[in-house]
Design a protein around this motif. Structure first.
Motif, PDB file in Angstrom:
ATOM      1  N   THR A  50      40.801 141.838 111.738  1.00  0.00           N
ATOM      2  CA  THR A  50      42.522 140.482 111.162  1.00  0.00           C
ATOM      3  C   THR A  50      41.960 139.728 110.976  1.00  0.00           C
ATOM      4  O   THR A  50      42.408 138.914 109.970  1.00  0.00           O
ATOM      5  N   GLU A  51      41.189 138.569 112.018  1.00  0.00           N
ATOM      6  CA  GLU A  51      40.574 137.895 111.822  1.00  0.00           C
ATOM      7  C   GLU A  51      40.325 137.284 110.580  1.00  0.00           C
ATOM      8  O   GLU A  51      40.124 135.915 109.811  1.00  0.00           O
ATOM      9  N   ALA A  52      39.475 138.659 109.982  1.00  0.00           N
ATOM     10  CA  ALA A  52      38.183 137.879 108.780  1.00  0.00           C
ATOM     11  C   ALA A  52      39.273 138.061 107.807  1.00  0.00           C
ATOM     12  O   ALA A  52      39.273 137.251 106.705  1.00  0.00           O
ATOM     13  N   GLU A  53      40.577 139.174 107.488  1.00  0.00           N
ATOM     14  CA  GLU A  53      40.977 138.791 106.097  1.00  0.00           C
ATOM     15  C   GLU A  53      41.792 138.286 105.742  1.00  0.00           C
ATOM     16  O   GLU A  53      42.312 137.220 105.456  1.00  0.00           O
ATOM     17  N   SER A  54      42.856 137.649 107.411  1.00  0.00           N
ATOM     18  CA  SER A  54      44.095 135.901 107.662  1.00  0.00           C
ATOM     19  C   SER A  54      42.556 134.883 106.974  1.00  0.00           C
ATOM     20  O   SER A  54      43.197 134.680 106.403  1.00  0.00           O
ATOM     21  N   ILE A  55      41.682 134.877 107.709  1.00  0.00           N
ATOM     22  CA  ILE A  55      40.819 133.345 107.216  1.00  0.00           C
ATOM     23  C   ILE A  55      40.391 133.738 105.587  1.00  0.00           C
ATOM     24  O   ILE A  55      40.857 132.964 105.029  1.00  0.00           O
ATOM     25  N   ALA A  56      40.022 134.858 105.518  1.00  0.00           N
ATOM     26  CA  ALA A  56      40.025 135.285 103.540  1.00  0.00           C
ATOM     27  C   ALA A  56      41.280 134.972 103.318  1.00  0.00           C
ATOM     28  O   ALA A  56      40.948 134.234 101.163  1.00  0.00           O
ATOM     29  N   GLU A  57      42.028 135.185 103.901  1.00  0.00           N
ATOM     30  CA  GLU A  57      43.382 134.742 102.665  1.00  0.00           C
ATOM     31  C   GLU A  57      43.449 133.339 102.407  1.00  0.00           C
ATOM     32  O   GLU A  57      44.531 133.247 100.914  1.00  0.00           O
ATOM     33  N   SER A  58      43.274 132.454 103.413  1.00  0.00           N
ATOM     34  CA  SER A  58      43.603 131.235 103.347  1.00  0.00           C
ATOM     35  C   SER A  58      42.809 130.542 102.591  1.00  0.00           C
ATOM     36  O   SER A  58      42.221 129.200 102.385  1.00  0.00           O
ATOM     37  N   VAL A  59      41.137 130.611 102.193  1.00  0.00           N
ATOM     38  CA  VAL A  59      40.485 129.955 102.071  1.00  0.00           C
ATOM     39  C   VAL A  59      39.797 129.623 100.298  1.00  0.00           C
ATOM     40  O   VAL A  59      40.351 131.313  99.745  1.00  0.00           O
ATOM     41  N   CYS A 114      37.265 141.392 103.225  1.00  0.00           N
ATOM     42  CA  CYS A 114      37.013 139.942 102.996  1.00  0.00           C
ATOM     43  C   CYS A 114      37.587 139.858 101.238  1.00  0.00           C
ATOM     44  O   CYS A 114      37.829 139.324 100.049  1.00  0.00           O
ATOM     45  N   ARG A 115      36.400 140.867 100.712  1.00  0.00           N
ATOM     46  CA  ARG A 115      36.618 140.369  99.581  1.00  0.00           C
ATOM     47  C   ARG A 115      37.651 141.308  99.032  1.00  0.00           C
ATOM     48  O   ARG A 115      38.350 140.792  97.851  1.00  0.00           O
ATOM     49  N   LYS A 116      38.653 142.199  99.283  1.00  0.00           N
ATOM     50  CA  LYS A 116      39.503 142.527  98.727  1.00  0.00           C
ATOM     51  C   LYS A 116      41.121 141.129  99.068  1.00  0.00           C
ATOM     52  O   LYS A 116      41.237 140.838  98.269  1.00  0.00           O
ATOM     53  N   ALA A 117      40.015 140.037  99.770  1.00  0.00           N
ATOM     54  CA  ALA A 117      41.378 139.148  99.834  1.00  0.00           C
ATOM     55  C   ALA A 117      41.077 137.888  99.326  1.00  0.00           C
ATOM     56  O   ALA A 117      41.678 137.039  99.291  1.00  0.00           O
ATOM     57  N   CYS A 118      39.641 137.926  99.582  1.00  0.00           N
ATOM     58  CA  CYS A 118      38.989 136.215  98.299  1.00  0.00           C
ATOM     59  C   CYS A 118      37.588 136.719  97.999  1.00  0.00           C
ATOM     60  O   CYS A 118      36.872 137.448  98.198  1.00  0.00           O
ATOM     61  N   ASP A 119      37.681 136.443  96.412  1.00  0.00           N
ATOM     62  CA  ASP A 119      37.486 137.253  95.264  1.00  0.00           C
ATOM     63  C   ASP A 119      35.800 136.259  95.704  1.00  0.00           C
ATOM     64  O   ASP A 119      34.889 137.162  95.766  1.00  0.00           O
ATOM     65  N   ASN A 120      35.599 135.664  96.437  1.00  0.00           N
ATOM     66  CA  ASN A 120      34.612 134.202  96.230  1.00  0.00           C
ATOM     67  C   ASN A 120      33.815 134.496  98.045  1.00  0.00           C
ATOM     68  O   ASN A 120      34.420 133.097  98.485  1.00  0.00           O
ATOM     69  N   THR A 121      33.891 136.135  97.714  1.00  0.00           N
ATOM     70  CA  THR A 121      33.098 135.946  99.465  1.00  0.00           C
ATOM     71  C   THR A 121      31.300 136.115  98.960  1.00  0.00           C
ATOM     72  O   THR A 121      31.289 137.125  98.146  1.00  0.00           O
ATOM     73  N   TYR A 122      30.625 135.384 100.275  1.00  0.00           N
ATOM     74  CA  TYR A 122      29.252 136.176  99.607  1.00  0.00           C
ATOM     75  C   TYR A 122      29.003 136.283 101.673  1.00  0.00           C
ATOM     76  O   TYR A 122      29.248 136.354 101.777  1.00  0.00           O
ATOM     77  N   TYR A 123      28.012 137.348 100.648  1.00  0.00           N
ATOM     78  CA  TYR A 123      27.526 138.275 102.432  1.00  0.00           C
ATOM     79  C   TYR A 123      26.213 138.024 102.567  1.00  0.00           C
ATOM     80  O   TYR A 123      24.684 138.123 101.819  1.00  0.00           O
ATOM     81  N   ILE A 124      25.664 137.290 103.079  1.00  0.00           N
ATOM     82  CA  ILE A 124      24.679 136.933 103.454  1.00  0.00           C
ATOM     83  C   ILE A 124      23.491 137.092 104.949  1.00  0.00           C
ATOM     84  O   ILE A 124      24.294 137.669 105.546  1.00  0.00           O
TER      85      ILE A 124
END
Ligand code: F3S
Length: 279
Positions: free
Chosen positions: A198-207, A228-238
């Motif tokens: 839930t926290e990841a989704e809400s952060i991803a929506e706002s950045v 996160c990818r659903k909420a933010c296209d610019n998501t990096y998996y490292i």
């Protein structure tokens, strides 16, 4: 310009407990973990230097003659406990108590005559461990089509892998409630997972960009990435800082960071510090 670090990033209670347990046992003679203690090669290699070996299969366990076997937070099937006892090996059980609770639920359900449905990824070790405590009919599903092959007129107990996506689980529960009259649904998704998602989704929506840190084999990290990818296209998996091209972040104004349950703090801090430097 801002960097937002998720409060829930990194080790959950069960993983921390398991890792601390292995460090406590390290240094004794012949210490083994049944499977890597966490999906993180840095930690596993550090433990190897301290003498802790990983055994990866029942066959390797059978070949042991002495020593201590530590069960990781994912838990294992009942037959593995039995084998450790039969062989006279010392057992240190670091199964997460929340996973252990599911073992007890499915064992009781089978003894009471219920078929068990586990919602989760079939080949994940936690799911295989849960399956190994079922005493009767058991099915593993991860999407709605898989209900098709199951007779839902029978008494049924439904549980979930602790790290399953909460929203997907709710959708599946809604479907089974319409199809079956005799189903006990136990939401066994761990709160730590739900809060992290839930926290990841809400952060991803706002950045403008989101960084998810975790091992490529970590199922809970993969799910975080998906969310996160659903909420933010610019998501990096490292996995570590080495995988991040910080230049890609130069044009963004806000960056969010989260991490899977098996990502050590030092890796998260290193990423966070380096991202802050470019701002
Ligand atoms: Fe346990 Fe939940 Fe972590 S089940 S291992 S505390 S994600």
């Amino acid at each position: 310009m801002e960097v937002i670090l998720a409060k829930t990033a990194g080790f959950c209670f069960g993983v921390k407990r398991a890792v601390d347990t292995v460090y406590k046992e390290a240094g004794k003679k012949n210490v083994y973990t049944y499977g890597p203690i966490i999906h993180n090669s840095e930690v596993v290699n550090d433990l190897k230097k301290k003498g802790v070996e990983v055994i990866n299969s029942r066959e390797e366990l059978e070949a042991l003659e002495e020593g201590t076997v530590i069960i990781r937070s994912h838990g294992v099937a009942r037959e593995i406990y039995d084998l450790i006892h039969e062989k006279g090996l010392e057992l240190v059980d670091a199964t997460c108590p929340f996973v252990r609770k599911i073992h007890k639920i499915v064992e009781k359900a089978g003894n009471d005559g219920d078929q068990v449905i586990i919602v989760g990824s079939e080949h994940h070790p936690e799911v295989q461990g849960i399956k190994g405590w079922c005493t009767g009919e058991v099915h593993i599903i991860s999407d709605a089509e898989q209900f098709e092959g199951i007779d839902l007129n029978k008494p049924t107990t439904l549980v979930s892998q602790t790290t399953f996506n909460y929203k997907k689980f709710q959708d599946l529960v809604e479907i089974i409630m319409k199809k079956s009259y005799d189903v006990s649904v136990l939401n066994t998704i761990c709160n730590a997972t739900k809060e992290r998602q839930t926290e990841a989704e809400s952060i991803a929506e706002s950045v403008d960009a989101m960084i998810v840190i975790g091992d490529k084999h970590s199922s809970n990290t993969q799910k975080l990435v998906e969310i996160c990818r659903k909420a933010c296209d610019n998501t990096y998996y490292i996995q570590t800082l080495d995988d991040l091209n910080v230049n890609q972040l130069r044009s963004v104004e806000t960056v969010g960071i989260t991490a899977g349950a098996s990502t050590p703090n030092n890796i998260i801090e290193e990423v966070q510090n380096n991202v802050r430097i470019i701002f």
